[in-house]
Write an enzyme that holds these catalytic residues in place. Structure first.
Site, PDB file in Angstrom:
ATOM      1  N   HIS A 126      46.610  48.875  48.663  1.00 13.15           N
ATOM      2  CA  HIS A 126      45.415  48.430  49.400  1.00 13.15           C
ATOM      3  C   HIS A 126      45.427  48.947  50.836  1.00 13.15           C
ATOM      4  O   HIS A 126      44.696  48.443  51.666  1.00 13.15           O
ATOM      5  CB  HIS A 126      45.340  46.905  49.425  1.00 13.15           C
ATOM      6  N   GLU A 158      31.964  46.551  42.491  1.00 14.34           N
ATOM      7  CA  GLU A 158      32.636  45.339  42.006  1.00 14.34           C
ATOM      8  C   GLU A 158      32.507  44.227  43.048  1.00 14.34           C
ATOM      9  O   GLU A 158      32.876  44.414  44.203  1.00 14.34           O
ATOM     10  CB  GLU A 158      34.125  45.654  41.748  1.00 14.34           C
ATOM     11  N   GLN A 207      36.212  49.042  45.836  1.00 20.54           N
ATOM     12  CA  GLN A 207      36.743  47.841  46.486  1.00 20.54           C
ATOM     13  C   GLN A 207      37.826  48.196  47.527  1.00 20.54           C
ATOM     14  O   GLN A 207      37.897  47.567  48.578  1.00 20.54           O
ATOM     15  CB  GLN A 207      37.291  46.902  45.427  1.00 20.54           C
ATOM     16  N   PHE A 208      38.619  49.217  47.210  1.00 19.99           N
ATOM     17  CA  PHE A 208      39.614  49.744  48.149  1.00 19.99           C
ATOM     18  C   PHE A 208      39.732  51.237  47.895  1.00 19.99           C
ATOM     19  O   PHE A 208      39.625  51.670  46.746  1.00 19.99           O
ATOM     20  CB  PHE A 208      40.988  49.086  47.923  1.00 19.99           C
ATOM     21  N   GLU A 267      35.585  52.007  38.261  1.00 16.70           N
ATOM     22  CA  GLU A 267      35.266  52.876  39.393  1.00 16.70           C
ATOM     23  C   GLU A 267      34.660  54.206  38.947  1.00 16.70           C
ATOM     24  O   GLU A 267      33.713  54.706  39.569  1.00 16.70           O
ATOM     25  CB  GLU A 267      36.515  53.156  40.230  1.00 16.70           C
ATOM     26  N   LEU A 270      34.016  46.335  36.017  1.00 19.66           N
ATOM     27  CA  LEU A 270      35.177  46.821  36.779  1.00 19.66           C
ATOM     28  C   LEU A 270      35.531  48.235  36.313  1.00 19.66           C
ATOM     29  O   LEU A 270      36.378  48.414  35.441  1.00 19.66           O
ATOM     30  CB  LEU A 270      36.344  45.857  36.521  1.00 19.66           C
TER      31      LEU A 270
HETATM   32  C1  LIG Z   1      41.450  50.009  39.675  1.00 16.60           C
HETATM   33  C2  LIG Z   1      41.280  48.758  40.458  1.00 16.60           C
HETATM   34  N1  LIG Z   1      40.046  48.401  40.861  1.00 16.60           N
HETATM   35  C3  LIG Z   1      39.865  47.285  41.568  1.00 16.60           C
HETATM   36  C4  LIG Z   1      40.915  46.487  41.900  1.00 16.60           C
HETATM   37  C5  LIG Z   1      40.717  45.204  42.680  1.00 16.60           C
HETATM   38  N2  LIG Z   1      40.924  44.080  41.769  1.00 16.60           N
HETATM   39  C6  LIG Z   1      42.108  43.484  41.673  1.00 16.60           C
HETATM   40  S1  LIG Z   1      42.146  42.344  40.476  1.00 16.60           S
HETATM   41  C7  LIG Z   1      40.528  42.604  40.087  1.00 16.60           C
HETATM   42  C8  LIG Z   1      39.898  41.817  39.001  1.00 16.60           C
HETATM   43  C9  LIG Z   1      40.708  41.857  37.763  1.00 16.60           C
HETATM   44  O1  LIG Z   1      40.128  41.049  36.799  1.00 16.60           O
HETATM   45  P1  LIG Z   1      40.823  40.841  35.403  1.00 16.60           P
HETATM   46  O2  LIG Z   1      41.156  42.151  34.800  1.00 16.60           O
HETATM   47  O3  LIG Z   1      39.966  39.935  34.625  1.00 16.60           O
HETATM   48  O4  LIG Z   1      42.213  40.146  35.772  1.00 16.60           O
HETATM   49  P2  LIG Z   1      42.431  38.738  36.477  1.00 16.60           P
HETATM   50  O5  LIG Z   1      42.407  38.998  37.957  1.00 16.60           O
HETATM   51  O6  LIG Z   1      41.364  37.819  36.051  1.00 16.60           O
HETATM   52  O7  LIG Z   1      43.790  38.309  36.059  1.00 16.60           O
HETATM   53  C10 LIG Z   1      39.992  43.595  40.898  1.00 16.60           C
HETATM   54  C11 LIG Z   1      38.606  44.058  40.847  1.00 16.60           C
HETATM   55  C12 LIG Z   1      42.196  46.899  41.481  1.00 16.60           C
HETATM   56  N3  LIG Z   1      43.301  46.196  41.777  1.00 16.60           N
HETATM   57  N4  LIG Z   1      42.353  48.022  40.757  1.00 16.60           N
END
Ligand SMILES: Cc1ncc(C[n+]2csc(CCOP(=O)(O)OP(=O)(O)O)c2C)c(N)n1
Ligand SMILES: [Mg+2]
Lengths: 413, 330
Positions: B131, B31, B84-85, B62, B60
């Site tokens: 995180h 990601e 990512q974490f 994993e 997105l």
């Molecule tokens: C399972 C997971 N993977 C990665 C992340 C890191 N992360 C946080 S928000 C995000 C993007 C989310 O995008 P979206 O679903 O479109 O929501 P938005 O941030 O646009 O509100 C990512 C990759 C996470 N929090 N949880």
């Protein structure tokens, strides 16, 4: 808090102008009531002006507080958070369709929803200051705390709606997630559960065009995300997420279906994250100002205000009075949160909620910690102001000095 | 990125670039790893340099990032995927444990699994919920996985190269609190650092401190303080590979010092210190030479707190120093 609208909402109308430059969605129709200039596209006003004005107040309050939080973060007074800037209509319009009996299941960007549901600003700030006290749940509230693991909360909404069904309660659940989240397996699993068990869940997807740096077009095929609902056996609707009236109308119907045993709905709100992903993000790396400008002209607050002004239900004086009221509220709330943090917060509190009753080995660790903390300040503030470009993602990295300024050698210190 | 004195982020970036240059089968997926260069910028510039087919911004997901990497590896590629974490790597556990770790055995050696799963781990940067965790034990307990954790730019560079060249699936934890905290010299086109080899960072004959990742820095500080205040010889060992761990480095040292303190960022119960103690216990020659009870400094057995309390939660130099002194005086 939320009343049901006086009239049955009119039928969906197709889009006038292209609203989503990042998602072409060729041939798909989108529910839309009001254009960017604030003109009603067809028919009679679907909701009383006072109700729209009340929701507009919630939108302004959320935006003002969101902007204030950004400042506080930049000053180092709170930590990382995900601003809701630009998504206020999608959030207020949908949550206003819920009653206090319906379950609110947020992701991490739903500040406007949380405030609408009655979350005190000071709690939002405490959480932002890194204090769990901010997400303490009043036992009677049907609100879940924010959920950061993307998509995971969708299954909780399934369980909540299921419980309502089993207990014979007339209540549904609304779950919020983003366009990115629709790629996670758990979101599909949740929708399938809801479909096969006919559960009263509203899957509220805020398609804000971006998942951090990943644009909507790289996330999934260029068909509307809401079309997936067909395969799960429930309705899917694409709605102009910056059109408060459209969102409110669609969600009112969806929540009513959820409460009355009619099953789930997927609502895709086409909107835009006007700000940073989180306060640690730098959008200049992956998107241009032009795109941001284009969406600025579709701003949900401007649109709602114009609509109300045209109907004689809003004016500059009311706007000013509202801003002053919100500012006064914020001042009190910020003070309360900062006072709390300054009141020698107890670091040992972290042992208190691991189990309902503390097992002996944990009690022993707590005693050990008490000894280790004695006479030291182990509670940290948000620390230094943010600097752009560093890419700490969600926090603050310790930065070595630039190479030429660095100490002579080795440097593992 | 000029010069050879670099941060860990730059060292990892160099290791990736050099391995991609060297072997066209090496590719990166995850990601935000492409245009954004990763949320910590570890893959910065690599998509421009190697193209969108080799540095891929994935959806997105994993589980599918790892699952697809399993297929990519069987299909002849050498994927390096980024979580990512590490807190979100749990979403991929259903691919890592049942599939990735078992393919070699299930196919009786027929299918190798040259996959690297990189993940920023650990806390200390005032980050959001989920995180900050140190979850190495979820992976150390899985047979078939290699688990690595560098402690700075030099070891990050060498170990990542080794991971990419490995025929076995590697979980590569990057302690995020030291991503940019200090610089070290790294070579150009240098050699991999061998998997399964610990490093003795400070020599001493009175007590052995075993640690890894971001705790290495804190242990060195604590060791210096103890040495300065008591004159005792504190030996500091950086494990680097948690699985398969280098037992000899630890056994030789503890046999000599008769005292051992293990320091880790992960919670105490089920932490790797327990495994190290069990191994010492199993070695008569080391066990009967002990002069003090084995001791550990770890995070408390509570969920990683929000950042206001993280300094209270994490082992710090004071706590480590106090434990070394207790063990010396036992
Ligand atoms: C399972 C997971 N993977 C990665 C992340 C890191 N992360 C946080 S928000 C995000 C993007 C989310 O995008 P979206 O679903 O479109 O929501 P938005 O941030 O646009 O509100 C990512 C990759 C996470 N929090 N949880
Ligand atoms: Mg999004």
């Amino acid at each position: 808090m939320a009343k049901t609208p006086a009239k049955k909402p009119p039928a969906p109308v197709p889009p006038g102008a292209p609203v989503a430059p990042c998602s072409t969605y060729a041939g798909a129709s989108m529910v839309r009531f009001v254009d960017e200039a604030g003109n009603l596209l067809a028919g009679e006003a679907p909701f009383p002006d006072e109700r729209v004005a009340e929701l507009y107040r919630h939108m302004v309050r959320a935006r003002r507080f969101d902007a204030r939080m950004l400042k506080l973060q930049r000053q180092g007074r709170i930590g990382t958070f995900a601003p809701c800037f630009g998504q206020e209509a999608a959030q207020v319009g949908s949550i206003a369709a819920c009653t206090p009996k319906d379950w609110f299941v947020p992701s991490f960007r739903e500040l406007a929803c949380a405030l609408y549901r009655g979350a005190p600003m000071r709690n939002v700030l405490l959480y932002g200051m890194g204090l769990e006290e901010g997400s303490a749940a009043p036992p009677d509230a049907r609100d879940l705390p924010i959920s950061i693991p993307v998509g995971g909360q969708s299954s909780h909404a399934v369980g909540l709606a299921w419980a309502m069904k089993l207990r014979g309660e007339r209540a549904g659940a609304i779950v919020y997630f983003g366009d990115g989240a629709t790629s996670e397996g758990i979101v599909h699993e949740a929708m399938n559960f809801a479909g096969v068990m006919k559960l009263g869940v509203v899957f509220l997807c805020q398609n804000n065009q971006w998942a951090i740096s990943t644009p909507r077009v790289h996330q999934a095929s260029d068909r509307p995300l809401a079309e997936r609902a067909a395969a799960y056996g429930f309705p899917g609707v694409v709605v102009d997420g910056n059109d408060l009236l459209a969102v409110l109308s669609v969600c009112t119907e969806a929540m009513e279906r959820a409460r009355s045993g009619g099953g789930a709905t997927f609502v895709e709100c086409i909107t835009y994250r006007r700000g940073v992903h989180t306060t640690a993000d730098d959008p200049r790396v992956y998107r241009g100002e032009e795109e941001e400008k284009a969406w600025e002209s579709r701003d949900p607050l401007d649109r709602t205000r114009r609509y109300l002004e045209k109907r004689g239900a809003w004016d500059a004086a009311r706007e000013r009075a509202l801003e002053e009221a919100v500012d006064a509220e914020m001042q009190v709330e910020i003070q309360a949160a900062e006072d709390y943090r300054a009141s020698s917060v107890n670091p040992l509190e972290m042992f208190d909620y691991v189990y309902v009753s503390m097992p002996p080995y944990l009690k022993a660790q707590r005693d050990e910690a008490e000894e280790a903390f004695r006479g030291r300040n182990v509670v940290v503030g948000a620390s230094a102001p943010w600097v752009p470009g560093g890419a700490a993602a969600v926090g603050q990295l310790e930065e070595a000095p630039p190479e030429d300024a660095a100490a002579p050698k080795g440097g593992a210190r | 990125m000029s010069g050879n004195s670099v941060t860990m982020v730059e060292a990892l970036n160099r290791a990736l670039a050099e391995e991609m240059e060297r072997d066209p089968r090496v590719m990166i997926l995850g990601e935000d790893v492409g245009v954004d260069g990763g949320v910590f910028r570890v893959t910065k510039g690599l998509q421009d340099r190697f193209g969108k087919d080799r540095v891929v911004d994935s959806p997105l997901a994993e589980a599918c990032i790892v699952g697809a990497s399993v297929g990519l590896a069987i299909g002849g590629m050498r994927p390096v995927c980024e979580m990512q974490f590490s807190g979100f790597m749990n979403f991929a556990y259903g691919q890592i444990q049942p599939h990735m770790s078992r393919f070699l055995g299930r196919t009786r050696g027929g299918r190798r699994m040259p996959v690297v799963v990189r993940a920023p781990s650990g806390g200390g940067i005032r980050a959001l919920e989920h995180h900050c965790e140190s979850e190495e034990m979820s992976y150390v307990s899985v047979p078939g996985l290699v688990v690595l954790m560098p402690s700075g730019p030099r070891t990050a560079y060498g170990l990542l190269k080794a991971a990419i060249r490995s025929e076995e699936p590697v979980i590569f934890f990057e302690p995020k609190s030291i991503y940019r905290a200090f610089r070290e010299e790294i070579p150009v086109d240098g050699d991999p650092y061998p998997i399964g080899k610990a490093e003795v960072l400070v020599r001493g004959n009175d007590v052995t401190v075993v640690t890894w990742g971001a705790m290495v820095r804190k242990c060195r500080e604590a060791a210096e303080r103890v040495a300065a205040s008591t004159g005792a010889g504190v030996e500091v060992i950086d494990l680097l590979t948690l699985k398969p761990m280098d037992p000899e480095a630890v056994m030789e040292s503890v046999k000599r010092t008769g005292r051992c303190v293990v320091v880790h960022e992960a919670p105490r119960t089920g932490g790797f210190a327990g495994e190290i103690f069990a191994r010492i216990n199993e070695r008569e020659d080391v066990f009967y030479g002990l002069r003090a009870p084995l001791a550990r400094v770890a995070a408390y057995d509570v969920p990683y707190p929000l950042f206001a309390r993280e300094n209270a939660y994490l082992p710090d130099t004071d706590r480590i120093e106090a434990q070394i002194l207790r063990t010396l005086n036992a």
